[in-house]
Design a protein around this motif. Structure first.
Motif, mmCIF file in Angstrom:
data_model
loop_
_atom_site.group_PDB
_atom_site.id
_atom_site.type_symbol
_atom_site.label_atom_id
_atom_site.label_comp_id
_atom_site.label_asym_id
_atom_site.label_seq_id
_atom_site.Cartn_x
_atom_site.Cartn_y
_atom_site.Cartn_z
ATOM 1 N N GLN A 1 -4.642 2.272 16.736
ATOM 2 C CA GLN A 1 -5.513 2.960 17.505
ATOM 3 C C GLN A 1 -6.561 3.428 16.313
ATOM 4 O O GLN A 1 -7.764 3.468 16.394
ATOM 5 C CB GLN A 1 -5.046 4.173 18.073
ATOM 6 N N LEU A 2 -6.169 3.916 15.153
ATOM 7 C CA LEU A 2 -6.998 4.577 14.204
ATOM 8 C C LEU A 2 -7.881 3.594 13.556
ATOM 9 O O LEU A 2 -8.904 3.841 13.194
ATOM 10 C CB LEU A 2 -6.074 5.276 12.936
ATOM 11 N N MET A 3 -7.161 2.266 13.412
ATOM 12 C CA MET A 3 -7.894 1.388 12.944
ATOM 13 C C MET A 3 -9.217 0.989 13.841
ATOM 14 O O MET A 3 -10.247 0.625 13.248
ATOM 15 C CB MET A 3 -7.137 0.077 12.529
ATOM 16 N N ALA A 4 -8.770 0.816 15.094
ATOM 17 C CA ALA A 4 -9.720 0.319 16.237
ATOM 18 C C ALA A 4 -10.847 1.387 16.308
ATOM 19 O O ALA A 4 -12.133 1.199 16.626
ATOM 20 C CB ALA A 4 -8.965 0.051 17.416
ATOM 21 N N ASP A 5 -10.518 2.604 15.848
ATOM 22 C CA ASP A 5 -11.516 3.774 16.250
ATOM 23 C C ASP A 5 -12.396 4.078 14.848
ATOM 24 O O ASP A 5 -13.322 4.856 14.803
ATOM 25 C CB ASP A 5 -10.740 5.107 16.187
ATOM 26 N N GLY B 1 -9.609 2.751 7.203
ATOM 27 C CA GLY B 1 -10.783 2.019 6.722
ATOM 28 C C GLY B 1 -10.177 0.953 5.475
ATOM 29 O O GLY B 1 -10.568 0.005 5.310
ATOM 30 N N ARG B 2 -9.308 1.511 4.477
ATOM 31 C CA ARG B 2 -8.886 0.636 3.504
ATOM 32 C C ARG B 2 -8.065 -0.502 3.983
ATOM 33 O O ARG B 2 -8.108 -1.714 3.378
ATOM 34 C CB ARG B 2 -7.904 1.477 2.415
ATOM 35 N N ALA B 3 -7.324 -0.218 5.043
ATOM 36 C CA ALA B 3 -6.375 -1.146 5.724
ATOM 37 C C ALA B 3 -7.363 -2.387 6.175
ATOM 38 O O ALA B 3 -6.941 -3.638 6.011
ATOM 39 C CB ALA B 3 -5.540 -0.675 6.896
ATOM 40 N N LEU B 4 -8.363 -2.050 6.807
ATOM 41 C CA LEU B 4 -9.257 -2.982 7.214
ATOM 42 C C LEU B 4 -9.809 -3.850 6.231
ATOM 43 O O LEU B 4 -10.016 -5.081 6.251
ATOM 44 C CB LEU B 4 -10.598 -2.283 8.266
ATOM 45 N N ALA B 5 -10.250 -3.079 5.056
ATOM 46 C CA ALA B 5 -10.921 -3.774 3.913
ATOM 47 C C ALA B 5 -9.921 -4.798 3.087
ATOM 48 O O ALA B 5 -10.214 -6.033 2.658
ATOM 49 C CB ALA B 5 -11.212 -2.768 2.931
ATOM 50 N N LEU B 6 -8.600 -4.439 3.245
ATOM 51 C CA LEU B 6 -7.652 -5.244 2.656
ATOM 52 C C LEU B 6 -7.513 -6.580 3.409
ATOM 53 O O LEU B 6 -6.862 -7.630 2.850
ATOM 54 C CB LEU B 6 -6.382 -4.623 2.304
ATOM 55 N N ILE B 7 -7.336 -6.108 4.696
ATOM 56 C CA ILE B 7 -7.057 -7.569 5.471
ATOM 57 C C ILE B 7 -8.278 -8.476 5.460
ATOM 58 O O ILE B 7 -7.934 -9.723 5.125
ATOM 59 C CB ILE B 7 -7.248 -6.917 7.044
ATOM 60 N N ALA B 8 -9.459 -8.081 5.216
ATOM 61 C CA ALA B 8 -10.451 -8.754 5.107
ATOM 62 C C ALA B 8 -10.266 -9.734 3.398
ATOM 63 O O ALA B 8 -10.767 -10.916 3.320
ATOM 64 C CB ALA B 8 -11.929 -8.292 4.956
ATOM 65 N N GLU B 9 -10.323 -8.642 2.469
ATOM 66 C CA GLU B 9 -10.167 -9.187 1.046
ATOM 67 C C GLU B 9 -9.090 -10.239 0.767
ATOM 68 O O GLU B 9 -9.209 -11.343 0.119
ATOM 69 C CB GLU B 9 -9.955 -7.966 0.096
ATOM 70 N N HIS B 10 -7.968 -9.701 1.363
ATOM 71 C CA HIS B 10 -6.678 -10.749 1.170
ATOM 72 C C HIS B 10 -6.246 -11.788 2.191
ATOM 73 O O HIS B 10 -5.506 -12.680 2.162
ATOM 74 C CB HIS B 10 -5.345 -9.928 0.902
ATOM 75 N N ARG B 11 -7.228 -11.689 3.286
ATOM 76 C CA ARG B 11 -7.057 -12.768 4.175
ATOM 77 C C ARG B 11 -5.547 -12.552 4.832
ATOM 78 O O ARG B 11 -4.838 -13.225 4.939
ATOM 79 C CB ARG B 11 -7.139 -14.240 3.744
ATOM 80 N N VAL B 12 -5.419 -11.396 5.120
ATOM 81 C CA VAL B 12 -3.925 -11.118 5.709
ATOM 82 C C VAL B 12 -3.676 -11.652 7.123
ATOM 83 O O VAL B 12 -4.585 -11.844 7.863
ATOM 84 C CB VAL B 12 -4.020 -9.261 5.747
ATOM 85 N N GLU C 1 0.900 -1.287 0.002
ATOM 86 C CA GLU C 1 0.059 0.094 -0.006
ATOM 87 C C GLU C 1 1.114 1.143 -0.039
ATOM 88 O O GLU C 1 1.962 1.203 0.842
ATOM 89 C CB GLU C 1 -0.842 0.085 1.073
ATOM 90 N N LYS C 2 0.469 2.389 -0.957
ATOM 91 C CA LYS C 2 1.379 3.405 -0.921
ATOM 92 C C LYS C 2 1.262 4.105 0.461
ATOM 93 O O LYS C 2 1.967 5.034 0.659
ATOM 94 C CB LYS C 2 1.038 4.252 -2.166
ATOM 95 N N GLY C 3 0.003 4.185 0.951
ATOM 96 C CA GLY C 3 -0.259 5.065 2.234
ATOM 97 C C GLY C 3 -1.150 4.471 3.083
ATOM 98 O O GLY C 3 -1.703 3.222 2.864
ATOM 99 N N PHE C 4 -1.590 4.942 4.257
ATOM 100 C CA PHE C 4 -2.184 4.355 5.134
ATOM 101 C C PHE C 4 -3.405 5.046 5.424
ATOM 102 O O PHE C 4 -3.492 6.158 5.509
ATOM 103 C CB PHE C 4 -1.381 4.217 6.475
ATOM 104 N N ASP C 5 -4.541 4.130 5.311
ATOM 105 C CA ASP C 5 -5.715 4.696 5.609
ATOM 106 C C ASP C 5 -6.634 3.540 6.258
ATOM 107 O O ASP C 5 -6.806 2.486 5.815
ATOM 108 C CB ASP C 5 -6.708 4.819 4.023
#
Length: 521
Positions: free
Chosen positions: A265-269, A243-254, A237-241
Motif C-alpha cells: 500500500q505504501l508503495m502504491a500511495d 520510494g527507494r524500493a520503487l527506484a531499486l525495482i526499476a534500477e535492478h530490473r527486479v 536493503e537494510k530497511g524499507f522505504d
C-alpha cells in the motif's frame, strides 16, 4: 565431515555458477564464487574458536551479505544459526541469547549497546563485531582476511550433518509471553525452499528485492533461500522505504518482491508509483493478512497480481499459497497447501470436520519444525497424537480445498455467546477509504462479556468515524460483529513480520471503560 544440509549450498553454487551475481547491497556486488570463499573463511574463523555441530552462533544485524555468509558458514560446520530480531528491546535480546545458549555473538557495532545486557547475562565471552574492528577487538572483516579459504566439508566422519540436524533457531514473534525458539532443521529449510521454487516458479534469472528483514523467517525461508538455491540474485536493503524500493525495482530490473499489505500500500500511495517502470516484476508474494481489494486494484491496474499465502515460524514458514490467477476467484483465501505440505481442519476433540466448517488448522510436511528449544511440554502440546502441527489458528477448507483463515484461537471474541473472528471484520474495514491499518480486539463489556472495538490508522488528511465504519459494514456482516467503538491511533504495534500485537492493544484499550452495547443483535 560430510554435510547433507544447507551448509553445502555455497560450495555447490560456487561450482555451478561462480560468476553469477549472488548479492547486490548498495554499490557492492558479490558473485557466488566470492560468496562461497567468504563463507569458507568465516567457517574457518568459527572453527578455530571451537565451534562445531550443535553450537549456537547468534547474529545481530540488518540485511547485509554478512547475515547470509555467517548463516551458511555456521551451517557448513553443523553449528546452529540464531538470527536476532534487531527491533527487540534489550531484555528480549537477552532472553534469546540466554535461551539459545549462544557461544558466539556476531553483532553490528551500532546494535552492541542493545545486545550488551544479554551478552553479559548469557556470559558470552566471544563477541565479534561486524566490520573492521581494531587490533584489540578485531572485527569480522579483519578476522576473515587472515583466515583460510578451505571448504569445511572436507572429509566424511562421525560428525556428518544430516537433514534432521538443527540448522537455525528462529524465535517466534512473541505476541503473548516470552518468545519461543523454533528449531528448524536443515531439512525444514530445504523443503520450504523447494516448496517456493515449485509454487512460485522461482528461476535462476530471478532478481529478488529483499525489503523485509532476513531475521524474519518469511524473508529468509521463502525469499533468500529459494533464490539462492536456484542461483538467482538477492538485492539486500537494510530497511524499507517505499520510494527507494520503487527506484531499486526499476534500477535492478527486479522480478520478485515479498511483503505485507502495508508494504504494498505504501508503495502504491507513493508519488513515484505512477512513473516507475515496474515491467520487470513477475512475482509478488504477500503474507501476514489478506490483501485488501483496493490494493489488488492498484496493482492490477499496473498489470500485477499477488501470490498470497499462510504460514508461521513453525512451518519454516510456508504452509499454503494462492496462485495469482486465483486471486479474484478465491478472494479472501490463502490458497492450497504447498506442494510438499498438507493441511487439515479439526474440531476441539481433534476430529476432522466437513468442508466449510471452521476448526483448528493442522499442518503436516517436511517443512514443519522439530520443536521448541528447551520446552518439551510446549512441543508436545503443539502436535497431535499422529504428528500434525496444531497451528492455533482457526479456518476452513472450501469445496475445492482452498484454505480460508477465520482467526487466531486466542484472538477470537466471544460476545453474548456468539463467536466473532476479528480477521473477517478487519478485512471489510480495510476496504474503507483512508484506512491504512486496522485491528479488531475484544474489550470487556458488562452485558455481553466482550464487544469488538476497531483500532485504526488513517492516511494523512482522511477521517473515519464510528458512524462511517458502521455504515460501511451494515448489511455485510451480522450486527453483533460490528465494532462498538472506533479508536484512531498514529501507529499499530507490530512484530517484525508485520503482524499486529493485539495483546498490547487489549492491554491499552481494555481498561478504558466498559461499553454498553446497543440491544439489537
Amino acid at each position: 565431515m560430510h554435510n547433507h544440509g544447507i551448509g553445502a549450498w555455497a560450495a555447490t553454487r560456487r561450482r555451478k555458477s561462480p560468476d553469477r551475481v549472488a548479492i547486490v547491497a548498495g554499490d557492492l556486488q558479490v558473485t557466488y564464487g566470492q560468496f562461497a570463499d567468504q563463507v569458507d573463511r568465516i567457517s574457518s574463523v568459527l572453527r578455530h574458536r571451537g565451534l562445531g555441530r550443535g553450537d549456537a552462533v547468534a547474529y545481530i544485524g540488518e540485511n547485509c551479505p554478512e547475515f547470509l555468509e555467517v548463516m551458511f558458514a555456521a551451517a557448513a560446520l553443523g553449528a546452529v544459526f540464531v538470527p536476532v530480531n534487531t527491533r527487540l528491546a534489550p531484555p528480549e535480546v537477552a532472553h534469546v541469547l540466554v535461551d539459545s545458549g549462544a557461544r558466539v555473538v556476531i553483532v553490528d557495532p551500532a546494535l552492541r549497546e542493545r545486545a550488551q545486557p544479554g551478552i553479559d547475562q548469557a556470559r558470552i565471552g566471544d563477541v565479534i563485531p561486524t566490520g573492521e574492528g581494531d587490533a584489540q577487538h578485531p572485527g569480522l572483516d579483519l578476522l576473515v582476511r587472515g583466515a583460510s579459504a578451505g571448504h569445511a566439508d572436507e572429509q566424511v566422519g562421525p560428525d556428518d550433518v544430516s537433514p534432521d540436524h538443527p540448522a537455525a533457531i528462529i524465535y517466534t514473534s512473541g505476541t503473548t509471553g516470552k518468545a519461543k525458539g523454533a528449531v528448524l532443521t536443515h531439512g525444514n529449510l530445504t523443503w520450504v525452499a523447494l516448496n517456493c521454487i515449485i509454487d512460485y516458479d522461482v528461476v535462476s534469472t530471478d532478481i529478488a528485492l529483499m525489503i523485509s528483514p532476513l531475521f524474519h523467517v518469511a524473508s529468509l525461508g521463502m525469499g533468500a533461500l529459494p533464490v539462492f538455491l536456484k542461483g538467482g540474485t538477492l538485492v539486500l536493503e537494510k530497511g524499507f522505504d517505499p520510494g527507494r524500493a520503487l527506484a531499486l525495482i526499476a534500477e535492478h530490473r527486479v522480478t520478485m518482491l515479498s511483503g505485507v499489505p502495508t508494504t504494498y500500500q505504501l508503495m502504491a500511495d507513493h508519488p513515484d508509483w505512477a512513473g516507475t517502470d515496474l515491467s520487470s516484476l513477475r512475482k509478488l508474494t504477500c503474507g501476514g493478512s489478506a490483501v485488501p481489494t483496493r490494493i489488488l486494484n492498484a496493482y492490477e491496474e499496473r498489470g500485477l497480481s499477488f501470490s498470497q499465502g499462510y504460514g508461521m515460524t513453525e512451518t519454516s514458514p510456508g504452509a499454503t499459497s494462492l496462485a495469482p490467477e486465483m486471486t479474484r476467484e478465491k478472494q479472501g483465501s490463502v490458497g492450497l497447501p504447498h506442494f510438499f505440505t498438507e493441511v487439515r481442519i479439526a474440531d476441539e476433540q481433534g476430529a476432522m470436520v466437513p468442508r466449510g466448517t471452521v476448526g483448528e488448522i493442522e499442518i503436516s510436511g517436511p517443512n514443519v519444525f522439530a520443536g521448541y528449544l528447551n520446552l518439551p511440554d510446549a512441543t508436545a502440546a503443539a502436535f497431535t497424537a499422529d504428528g500434525w502441527f496444531r497451528s492455533g489458528d482457526l479456518g476452513y477448507l472450501d469445496a475445492d480445498g482452498y484454505l480460508f483463515i477465520a482467526d487466531r484461537l486466542k484472538d477470537m471474541i466471544i460476545s453474548g455467546g456468539e463467536n466473532i473472528y476479528p480477521a473477517e471484520v478487519e478485512n471489510l474495514i480495510s476496504d474503507l477509504p483512508g484506512v491504512t491499518g486496522v485491528a479488531v480486539i475484544g474489550v470487556p463489556d458488562e452485558r455481553w462479556g466482550e464487544v469488538p472495538w476497531a483500532i485504526l490508522t488513517l492516511a494523512p488528511g482522511t477521517e473515519a468515524s464510528l458512524d462511517d465504519v458502521r455504515a460501511h459494514l451494515d448489511g455485510r456482516i451480522a450486527r453483533y460483529k460490528i465494532p462498538k467503538n472506533v479508536v484512531v491511533v498514529d501507529e499499530l504495534p507490530r512484530t517484525a513480520s508485520g503482524k499486529v500485537r493485539k495483546a498490547e492493544l487489549r492491554t491499552r484499550f481494555g481498561g478504558e471503560g466498559r461499553l454498553r452495547a446497543e440491544p439489537p443483535r
